[in-house]
Design an enzyme around this catalytic site. Structure first.
Site, PDB file in Angstrom:
ATOM      1  N   LYS A  43      -4.351  17.646   6.506  1.00  0.00           N
ATOM      2  CA  LYS A  43      -5.542  16.796   6.594  1.00  0.00           C
ATOM      3  C   LYS A  43      -5.305  15.676   7.599  1.00  0.00           C
ATOM      4  O   LYS A  43      -4.459  14.816   7.388  1.00  0.00           O
ATOM      5  CB  LYS A  43      -5.865  16.163   5.237  1.00  0.00           C
ATOM      6  CG  LYS A  43      -7.236  15.458   5.278  1.00  0.00           C
ATOM      7  CD  LYS A  43      -7.452  14.525   4.116  1.00  0.00           C
ATOM      8  CE  LYS A  43      -6.842  13.163   4.337  1.00  0.00           C
ATOM      9  NZ  LYS A  43      -7.461  12.405   5.451  1.00  0.00           N
ATOM     10  N   GLU A 100       3.400  -5.802   7.181  1.00  0.00           N
ATOM     11  CA  GLU A 100       3.091  -5.009   8.366  1.00  0.00           C
ATOM     12  C   GLU A 100       1.673  -5.356   8.833  1.00  0.00           C
ATOM     13  O   GLU A 100       0.719  -5.197   8.084  1.00  0.00           O
ATOM     14  CB  GLU A 100       3.177  -3.528   7.999  1.00  0.00           C
ATOM     15  CG  GLU A 100       2.995  -2.600   9.164  1.00  0.00           C
ATOM     16  CD  GLU A 100       3.232  -1.135   8.793  1.00  0.00           C
ATOM     17  OE1 GLU A 100       2.689  -0.689   7.768  1.00  0.00           O
ATOM     18  OE2 GLU A 100       3.946  -0.455   9.543  1.00  0.00           O
ATOM     19  N   CYS A 156       4.411   2.547  13.246  1.00  0.00           N
ATOM     20  CA  CYS A 156       5.157   2.201  12.040  1.00  0.00           C
ATOM     21  C   CYS A 156       6.522   1.599  12.381  1.00  0.00           C
ATOM     22  O   CYS A 156       7.029   0.760  11.656  1.00  0.00           O
ATOM     23  CB  CYS A 156       5.312   3.414  11.144  1.00  0.00           C
ATOM     24  SG  CYS A 156       5.860   4.861  12.051  1.00  0.00           S
ATOM     25  N   GLY A 171       1.714   5.786  -0.118  1.00  0.00           N
ATOM     26  CA  GLY A 171       2.991   6.459  -0.360  1.00  0.00           C
ATOM     27  C   GLY A 171       3.445   6.297  -1.803  1.00  0.00           C
ATOM     28  O   GLY A 171       3.937   7.242  -2.430  1.00  0.00           O
ATOM     29  N   GLY A 189       1.825   7.401   6.423  1.00  0.00           N
ATOM     30  CA  GLY A 189       0.742   6.433   6.265  1.00  0.00           C
ATOM     31  C   GLY A 189       1.244   5.173   5.603  1.00  0.00           C
ATOM     32  O   GLY A 189       2.418   4.817   5.742  1.00  0.00           O
ATOM     33  N   SER A 190       0.356   4.514   4.867  1.00  0.00           N
ATOM     34  CA  SER A 190       0.699   3.207   4.307  1.00  0.00           C
ATOM     35  C   SER A 190       1.674   3.327   3.132  1.00  0.00           C
ATOM     36  O   SER A 190       1.679   4.324   2.410  1.00  0.00           O
ATOM     37  CB  SER A 190      -0.568   2.495   3.845  1.00  0.00           C
ATOM     38  OG  SER A 190      -1.199   3.241   2.831  1.00  0.00           O
ATOM     39  N   THR A 191       2.463   2.295   2.929  1.00  0.00           N
ATOM     40  CA  THR A 191       3.389   2.247   1.803  1.00  0.00           C
ATOM     41  C   THR A 191       2.611   2.291   0.488  1.00  0.00           C
ATOM     42  O   THR A 191       3.037   2.919  -0.486  1.00  0.00           O
ATOM     43  CB  THR A 191       4.265   0.984   1.902  1.00  0.00           C
ATOM     44  OG1 THR A 191       5.075   1.111   3.084  1.00  0.00           O
ATOM     45  CG2 THR A 191       5.174   0.817   0.703  1.00  0.00           C
ATOM     46  N   GLU A 192       1.435   1.659   0.493  1.00  0.00           N
ATOM     47  CA  GLU A 192       0.594   1.644  -0.698  1.00  0.00           C
ATOM     48  C   GLU A 192       0.229   3.066  -1.152  1.00  0.00           C
ATOM     49  O   GLU A 192       0.427   3.438  -2.317  1.00  0.00           O
ATOM     50  CB  GLU A 192      -0.677   0.870  -0.326  1.00  0.00           C
ATOM     51  CG  GLU A 192      -1.567   0.487  -1.442  1.00  0.00           C
ATOM     52  CD  GLU A 192      -2.914  -0.021  -0.880  1.00  0.00           C
ATOM     53  OE1 GLU A 192      -3.023  -0.312   0.335  1.00  0.00           O
ATOM     54  OE2 GLU A 192      -3.848  -0.086  -1.689  1.00  0.00           O
ATOM     55  N   GLU A 250       6.740   9.047   5.034  1.00  0.00           N
ATOM     56  CA  GLU A 250       7.095   8.219   6.194  1.00  0.00           C
ATOM     57  C   GLU A 250       6.100   7.070   6.178  1.00  0.00           C
ATOM     58  O   GLU A 250       4.909   7.262   6.423  1.00  0.00           O
ATOM     59  CB  GLU A 250       6.996   9.072   7.462  1.00  0.00           C
ATOM     60  CG  GLU A 250       7.891   8.562   8.552  1.00  0.00           C
ATOM     61  CD  GLU A 250       7.163   7.613   9.444  1.00  0.00           C
ATOM     62  OE1 GLU A 250       7.199   6.386   9.137  1.00  0.00           O
ATOM     63  OE2 GLU A 250       6.553   8.064  10.398  1.00  0.00           O
TER      64      GLU A 250
HETATM   65  P1  NAI Z   1      -3.651   5.203   4.629  1.00  0.00           P
HETATM   66  O1  NAI Z   1      -2.272   5.326   4.107  1.00  0.00           O
HETATM   67  O2  NAI Z   1      -4.751   4.921   3.677  1.00  0.00           O
HETATM   68  O3  NAI Z   1      -4.062   6.572   5.381  1.00  0.00           O
HETATM   69  C1  NAI Z   1      -3.158   7.536   5.857  1.00  0.00           C
HETATM   70  C2  NAI Z   1      -3.645   8.929   5.444  1.00  0.00           C
HETATM   71  O4  NAI Z   1      -3.614   9.051   4.021  1.00  0.00           O
HETATM   72  C3  NAI Z   1      -5.081   9.255   5.850  1.00  0.00           C
HETATM   73  O5  NAI Z   1      -5.157  10.618   6.208  1.00  0.00           O
HETATM   74  C4  NAI Z   1      -5.849   9.008   4.561  1.00  0.00           C
HETATM   75  O6  NAI Z   1      -7.058   9.729   4.483  1.00  0.00           O
HETATM   76  C5  NAI Z   1      -4.871   9.476   3.513  1.00  0.00           C
HETATM   77  N1  NAI Z   1      -5.039   8.905   2.171  1.00  0.00           N
HETATM   78  C6  NAI Z   1      -5.597   7.698   1.831  1.00  0.00           C
HETATM   79  N2  NAI Z   1      -5.549   7.532   0.496  1.00  0.00           N
HETATM   80  C7  NAI Z   1      -4.946   8.627  -0.022  1.00  0.00           C
HETATM   81  C8  NAI Z   1      -4.581   9.031  -1.351  1.00  0.00           C
HETATM   82  N3  NAI Z   1      -4.826   8.262  -2.411  1.00  0.00           N
HETATM   83  N4  NAI Z   1      -3.950  10.208  -1.505  1.00  0.00           N
HETATM   84  C9  NAI Z   1      -3.674  11.006  -0.443  1.00  0.00           C
HETATM   85  N5  NAI Z   1      -4.000  10.669   0.820  1.00  0.00           N
HETATM   86  C10 NAI Z   1      -4.612   9.503   1.037  1.00  0.00           C
HETATM   87  O7  NAI Z   1      -3.630   4.146   5.785  1.00  0.00           O
HETATM   88  P2  NAI Z   1      -4.854   3.232   6.349  1.00  0.00           P
HETATM   89  O8  NAI Z   1      -5.702   2.729   5.235  1.00  0.00           O
HETATM   90  O9  NAI Z   1      -5.528   3.995   7.420  1.00  0.00           O
HETATM   91  O10 NAI Z   1      -4.062   2.018   6.987  1.00  0.00           O
HETATM   92  C11 NAI Z   1      -3.677   0.926   6.191  1.00  0.00           C
HETATM   93  C12 NAI Z   1      -2.346   0.389   6.625  1.00  0.00           C
HETATM   94  O11 NAI Z   1      -1.351   1.385   6.464  1.00  0.00           O
HETATM   95  C13 NAI Z   1      -2.234   0.002   8.078  1.00  0.00           C
HETATM   96  O12 NAI Z   1      -2.721  -1.283   8.307  1.00  0.00           O
HETATM   97  C14 NAI Z   1      -0.746   0.107   8.308  1.00  0.00           C
HETATM   98  O13 NAI Z   1      -0.118  -1.075   7.891  1.00  0.00           O
HETATM   99  C15 NAI Z   1      -0.335   1.256   7.429  1.00  0.00           C
HETATM  100  N6  NAI Z   1      -0.223   2.529   8.160  1.00  0.00           N
HETATM  101  C16 NAI Z   1       1.004   2.990   8.471  1.00  0.00           C
HETATM  102  C17 NAI Z   1       1.142   4.144   9.198  1.00  0.00           C
HETATM  103  C18 NAI Z   1       2.468   4.665   9.575  1.00  0.00           C
HETATM  104  O14 NAI Z   1       2.577   5.349  10.584  1.00  0.00           O
HETATM  105  N7  NAI Z   1       3.496   4.440   8.800  1.00  0.00           N
HETATM  106  C19 NAI Z   1      -0.023   4.899   9.677  1.00  0.00           C
HETATM  107  C20 NAI Z   1      -1.279   4.360   9.232  1.00  0.00           C
HETATM  108  C21 NAI Z   1      -1.348   3.208   8.524  1.00  0.00           C
END
Ligand code: NAI
Ligand code: MG
Length: 483
Positions: free
Chosen positions: A185, A390, A293, A242, A237-240, A259
């Protein structure tokens, strides 16, 4: 008479004629595009133009994708020799190279990153990941991961919006090389290159169901994470989120790699080559608008060179070109979404209110779209939120230190541990510091260098497991430790 000379750049726009964006997309399941039910828009964050309508996958779509992946795993992919799997991966890699310009333009339109970066970094690296893993497909028994390594089965893969195609490659290439099939996804704001990749899978005649792509938001991601027909979850994606995923898979048999975020220290010792260091600082935090990240978002300067470094850094930042991502001279493009821009604005305001000093070069930001000028905060202390959280934007927090031991202590004083940078001319100091730093990737006299042969991943809240290299293969094979 003018005392300084400036060069005016003529506009150098990349043409978008090479891409065809459909008004509406469905999901890619079992080798075919299937219509979606509900749709949501994906926009160009530099202009707010709606590019297309994207399908929001619900339970029935995710079920169909998992079923197709299972069937392909059982009947085809797990039975195929590594050599045959490798042929498909090589084919995909070559088609990605052939269609590189199309991918780069589409990535820049959907994400807002400068065309120079999508063209020179994202797309070539994505193809390199497929080439690298194509080479492993028939050599898994020589990877030091057991004499007869076996795939896990169906992998559910959830990726973010900062490097859309590259994160897809990081996930899909090792999974397929190791003999798994996938349900992937992409992020809701950047699905278009993943959908173009689905076309590449068709063009490469990849057996139906080996790669399935469902689009949607966090609700679709959660359906994948909690699906009983999935053997492994790979998330960036986000630590939250994760943490939510870690809790969801804890009582199951699913393997998982995460990651997550970072707040990397970029440490400048007083013997560092200052001009090169300034380039590295700029690349460390302003590359990809700071949506990285492993960005070098905490600059630690040794006190006796702090003034010189900051002076040169500000001069260098005056020359950063912010604006139209499709212009080949642009250095910093658009912030990926309205939500991300709001988060950056909020955290920067916290920096002001907690007493740090903000500085940005003068820049003319476009009136439409989402923009944030390259920014540094000086006078930051370890207690400040902008030193701990972050920001995920073009914002650098600057701290100082007196002794090497103090640098290490400050660098490690974070819940994260994804990456770090060391700037010094002394090899002994670099080696000493790299052994003290609690971070997965450590760069010396460079920053943000990526290579498919090198494992990548974090300590502490930056995640679990490694991606890339031999270590990354382990995360897609049965019974091998992930660390
Ligand atoms: P996010 O972690 O919500 O989104 C990343 C992916 O996870 C997207 O595909 C999203 O649709 C999916 N997702 C969201 N909630 C989910 C759930 N409960 N279960 C499974 N999948 C889920 O990140 P977001 O809201 O776009 O960004 C928020 C913050 O996260 C950013 O400000 C940044 O600090 C951090 N981030 C870190 C990344 C990294 O490369 N480590 C990449 C993106 C965001
Ligand atoms: Mg978009």
């Amino acid at each position: 008479m003018e005392t300084t000379m400036t060069f005016e750049y003529a506009p150098a726009p990349e043409s978008r004629a090479i891409v065809t964006i459909k008004p509406k997309y469905g999901h890619f399941i079992g080798g075919k595009f299937v219509a979606g039910g509900k749709h949501f828009p994906t926009i160009n964050p530099a202009t707010e133009e709606v590019l297309s309508q994207i399908a929001l996958a619900g339970k029935a779509d995710v079920d169909a994708a998992v079923k197709a992946a299972r069937k392909a795993y059982t009947n085809t992919w797990s039975k195929m020799s590594g050599k045959e799997r490798g042929k498909y991966l090589y084919r995909i890699a070559r088609i990605m190279q052939e269609r590189a310009r199309e991918f780069a333009v589409l990535e820049t339109l959907d994400n807002g990153k400068p065309i120079r970066e999508s063209r020179d970094t994202d797309i070539p690296l994505a193809a390199a990941h497929f080439f690298y893993h194509a080479g492993w497909a028939d050599k898994l028994e020589y990877a030091g991961l057991g004499t007869s390594p076996k795939p896990l089965g169906v992998a559910g893969q959830i990726i973010p919006w900062n490097f859309p195609l590259l994160m897809l490659a990081w996930k899909v290439a090792p999974a397929l090389a190791a003999g798994n099939t996938v349900v992937l996804k992409p992020a809701e704001s950047t699905p278009l290159t993943a959908l173009l990749f689905a076309e590449v899978c068709q063009q490469a005649e990849l057996p139906a169901g080996v790669v399935n792509i469902v689009t949607g938001d966090g609700s679709t991601g959660a359906l994948i994470v909690n699906h009983q027909g999935i053997d492994k979850i790979a998330f960036t994606g986000s630590t939250e989120v994760g943490k939510i995923i870690a809790r969801a898979v804890a009582p199951t048999n699913k393997s998982v790699t995460l990651e997550l975020g970072g707040k990397a220290a970029n440490i400048v010792f007083d013997d560092a080559p200052i001009d090169e260091t300034v380039e590295g600082i700029v690349n460390g935090i302003f590359f990809n608008q700071g949506h990285v990240c492993c960005a070098g978002s905490r600059l630690l300067l040794q006190e006796n060179v702090a003034e010189e470094v900051l002076h040169k850094l500000k001069n260098r930042m005056e020359k950063i070109r912010v604006g139209d991502p499709m212009d080949k001279n642009t250095d910093v493009g658009a912030i990926n979404s309205k939500e991300q821009l709001a988060k950056i604005i909020e955290l920067a305001a916290v920096g002001d209110s907690e007493g740090a000093e903000r500085w940005s070069p003068a820049c003319n930001l476009p009136s439409k779209g989402f923009w944030f000028a390259p920014t540094i905060f000086t006078g930051v202390t370890q207690a400040h939120r902008i030193a701990r959280e972050e920001i995920f934007g073009p914002v650098l927090s600057v701290l100082t230190f007196r002794t090497p031991a103090e640098a290490i202590e400050k660098a490690n004083n974070t819940p994260f541990g994804l990456s770090a940078g060391i700037w010094s001319e002394k090899g002994s100091r670099t080696l000493w510091a790299s052994q003290q730093l609690r971070a997965g990737v450590i760069w010396a006299n460079t920053f943000n260098k990526f290579d498919p042969t090198s494992p990548f991943g974090g300590y502490k809240e930056s995640g679990w497991g490694r991606e890339g290299g031999r270590h990354g293969l382990a995360a897609y094979l049965k019974g091998v430790s992930h660390e």
